[in-house]
Design a protein around this motif. Structure first.
Motif, PDB file in Angstrom:
ATOM      1  N   GLY A  41      -3.671  -2.241  -7.057  1.00  0.00           N
ATOM      2  CA  GLY A  41      -1.774  -1.762  -6.554  1.00  0.00           C
ATOM      3  C   GLY A  41      -1.673  -0.202  -6.734  1.00  0.00           C
ATOM      4  N   LEU A  42      -2.441   0.307  -7.221  1.00  0.00           N
ATOM      5  CA  LEU A  42      -1.921   2.116  -7.503  1.00  0.00           C
ATOM      6  C   LEU A  42      -3.368   2.849  -6.987  1.00  0.00           C
ATOM      7  N   SER A  44      -5.062   2.967  -2.783  1.00  0.00           N
ATOM      8  CA  SER A  44      -5.164   1.752  -0.636  1.00  0.00           C
ATOM      9  C   SER A  44      -6.975   1.837  -0.080  1.00  0.00           C
ATOM     10  N   ASN A  47      -8.172  -1.293  -1.997  1.00  0.00           N
ATOM     11  CA  ASN A  47      -7.502  -2.019  -2.426  1.00  0.00           C
ATOM     12  C   ASN A  47      -8.116  -3.807  -2.155  1.00  0.00           C
ATOM     13  N   VAL A 107       9.762  -5.139 -11.380  1.00  0.00           N
ATOM     14  CA  VAL A 107       9.370  -4.393  -9.223  1.00  0.00           C
ATOM     15  C   VAL A 107       8.904  -5.227  -8.324  1.00  0.00           C
ATOM     16  N   TRP A 111      11.691  -3.149  -6.400  1.00  0.00           N
ATOM     17  CA  TRP A 111      10.934  -2.327  -6.334  1.00  0.00           C
ATOM     18  C   TRP A 111       9.705  -2.684  -5.024  1.00  0.00           C
ATOM     19  N   GLU A 113       8.616  -2.330  -2.652  1.00  0.00           N
ATOM     20  CA  GLU A 113       7.755  -1.217  -1.920  1.00  0.00           C
ATOM     21  C   GLU A 113       6.121  -0.999  -2.502  1.00  0.00           C
ATOM     22  N   TYR A 114       6.392  -0.795  -3.642  1.00  0.00           N
ATOM     23  CA  TYR A 114       5.595  -0.753  -5.013  1.00  0.00           C
ATOM     24  C   TYR A 114       4.298  -1.979  -5.127  1.00  0.00           C
ATOM     25  N   LEU A 115       4.715  -2.278  -4.834  1.00  0.00           N
ATOM     26  CA  LEU A 115       3.317  -4.042  -4.211  1.00  0.00           C
ATOM     27  C   LEU A 115       2.857  -3.915  -3.234  1.00  0.00           C
ATOM     28  N   GLU A 116       2.823  -2.789  -1.562  1.00  0.00           N
ATOM     29  CA  GLU A 116       2.339  -3.253  -1.099  1.00  0.00           C
ATOM     30  C   GLU A 116       0.836  -3.110  -1.090  1.00  0.00           C
ATOM     31  N   ASN A 117       0.385  -2.091  -1.833  1.00  0.00           N
ATOM     32  CA  ASN A 117      -0.865  -2.597  -2.097  1.00  0.00           C
ATOM     33  C   ASN A 117      -1.980  -3.706  -2.311  1.00  0.00           C
ATOM     34  N   GLN A 136       5.697  -9.390  -0.692  1.00  0.00           N
ATOM     35  CA  GLN A 136       6.137  -9.641  -1.493  1.00  0.00           C
ATOM     36  C   GLN A 136       6.315 -11.499  -2.097  1.00  0.00           C
TER      37      GLN A 136
END
Length: 464
Positions: A41-42, A44, A47, A107, A111, A113-117, A136
């Motif tokens: 998640g942190l 790319s 991932n 999230v 938010w 977008e922070y879960l994109e990975n 998501q």
């Protein structure tokens, strides 16, 4: 033989024994898997590899731990050390778990977008099922279903001595995987509206909103008409009939995805539910007004769609109320409900607070479907839990496992039938009872109050 070994609830104050090394190994796999998902998640760069390694490690660790922890010891409800373990007694592990769950929901809703990975590694699975990239909500549905399936296996090991619990657990696993995950994905692949056949109004509140009905009929055509028909019939015809015969357990404990997660992933926290009278009063003051609110919202939306309400109430305006500007007050009302109840209450609080407040916070205090079913169960149903006070030894096992905050022991001691509106009929009190005092029954309505009436008459005779 020590009394604590005969009645596990007496051993709750003892210090827990050291965790065997093999159990530590399985739990380590779970921890490493969660760490891999965090890394995915942190970052790319790796991932995809970290994501799938994490999913595999969490799955293998959970299954191995479940078999070792519950499959290798005698069948039965073991309540030892629940209140002194850090993970189940509101200790440090529980608080960390609660913060992580709550943070994930925050999230997810606001938010994403922070879960994109975490979303992108699921593109392949999403394309094969839905013919479109993952988002998501596909991530959330996949994690949700995986949690129900993995912890469902844990429940099958733990309650393998009870035929009722086995069938009930398999049922919630089936409905979550089939009707709440697989079929909605396949509908999208067929260019049809996404629809969850295991959720009904008022829980899935927007399914009978005029905008949703119009969308289903317009884009789904014949299938969409069936979806609207299905939702209306299940809400207003099937629900009263099934509740009359089986109580609210037919839905809350056998079908509902919210209940399915509570009964599987939330099972370690069922004893944390507040049994106080103050909690019961709060429950009544919250859940029925929420039911009334969604009934009001639905009625107002339909009145607006029918042109009954004034134009200013249904027309977009910059003078709208609340958090939702530039939309009409009627839409603001629906969005307010979706934000406060549909997101904050059912998601952030309802699941995120499992390790602190118990597994049925949403079902007990906020779910409008539970309120609707509870009213039917309380006043119209044949369902009740009968008790035999002469056999009760007051061990408290029944109350300890009740996730709905019912002090079952008080009913059992007096021999009163349990007909509480909040009871979801999970049957765990009966499963945990060492004396067979409690029985789930669907009997004639005229006998539902018999026990309490006889006891009340006896009390009056004693007082006189």
């Amino acid at each position: 033989m020590p009394a604590a070994s005969l009645y596990p609830s007496l051993a709750l104050a003892d210090s827990p024994p050291d965790t065997p090394w093999l159990e530590r190994l399985w739990l380590t796999l779970v921890a490493v898997g969660l760490l891999a998902l965090t890394v995915a998640g942190l970052t790319s760069s790796f991932n995809y590899l970290a994501f799938w390694a994490g999913v595999l490690l969490v799955s293998a660790g959970t299954l191995g731990w479940s078999r070792y922890k519950f499959g290798q010891r005698p069948a039965g409800v073991h309540q030892n050390y629940l209140w002194v373990r850090g993970s189940t007694g509101r200790g440090a592990v529980a608080w960390v778990t609660g913060v992580v769950l709550t943070g994930f929901y925050v999230v997810l809703y606001w938010w994403p977008e922070y879960l994109e990975n975490l979303v992108r590694p699921l593109d392949g699975l999403s394309q094969s099922l839905r013919q479109r990239p993952a988002d998501q909500w596909f991530l959330y549905g996949t994690f949700y279903t995986l949690a129900v399936l993995l912890m469902g296996v844990r429940a099958l090991y733990k309650y393998r001595h009870s035929r009722y619990q086995i069938i009930r657990t398999v049922s919630v696993m089936f409905f979550q995987f089939g009707l709440a995950w697989l079929i909605p994905a396949l509908l999208l692949a067929l260019q049809k509206p996404e629809y969850y056949f295991s959720y009904f109004w008022p829980l899935k509140y927007d399914y009978l909103f005029p905008g949703t009905v119009d969308y289903l009929v317009r884009d789904g055509k014949a299938l969409g008409v069936f979806m609207v028909f299905w939702g209306a019939v299940m809400s207003f015809v099937a629900t009263p009939v099934l509740t009359y015969f089986f109580g609210k357990r037919w839905y809350c404990s056998w079908v509902c995805g919210c209940g399915g997660l509570a009964e599987t992933a939330g099972d370690p926290y069922r004893h944390l539910s507040d049994k106080s009278r103050a909690a019961w009063r709060l429950e009544v003051r919250l859940i029925y007004p929420i039911l009334a609110l969604i009934v009001l919202v639905t009625a107002v939306l339909w009145l607006g769609a029918a042109g009954v309400l004034p134009a200013w109430f249904t027309t977009d305006s910059t003078s709208s109320i609340g958090l939702f500007n530039n939309i009409s007050p009627i839409d603001s009302l629906g969005k307010f409900y979706g934000f406060v109840i549909g997101a904050v209450f059912s998601g952030v609080i309802g699941v995120g607070f499992y390790p602190i407040l118990g597994s049925r916070v949403w079902c007990r205090f906020g779910c409008p479907m539970a309120a609707y079913l509870g009213l039917l169960q309380k006043h119209l149903s044949r369902f009740r839990i009968t008790t035999n006070g002469a056999q009760c030894i007051s061990c408290g096992n029944c109350s300890n496992v009740c996730e709905m905050g019912i002090d079952v022991k008080q009913y059992a001691q007096r021999g009163e039938p349990i007909i509480r509106a909040s009871c979801v009929g999970c049957g765990m009190c009966s499963t945990a009872c060492p004396r067979g005092v409690l029985n789930l029954e669907n009997g004639p309505r005229e006998g539902r109050y018999q026990g309490s009436q006889l006891i009340h008459a006896d009390s009056l005779r004693i007082l006189s």
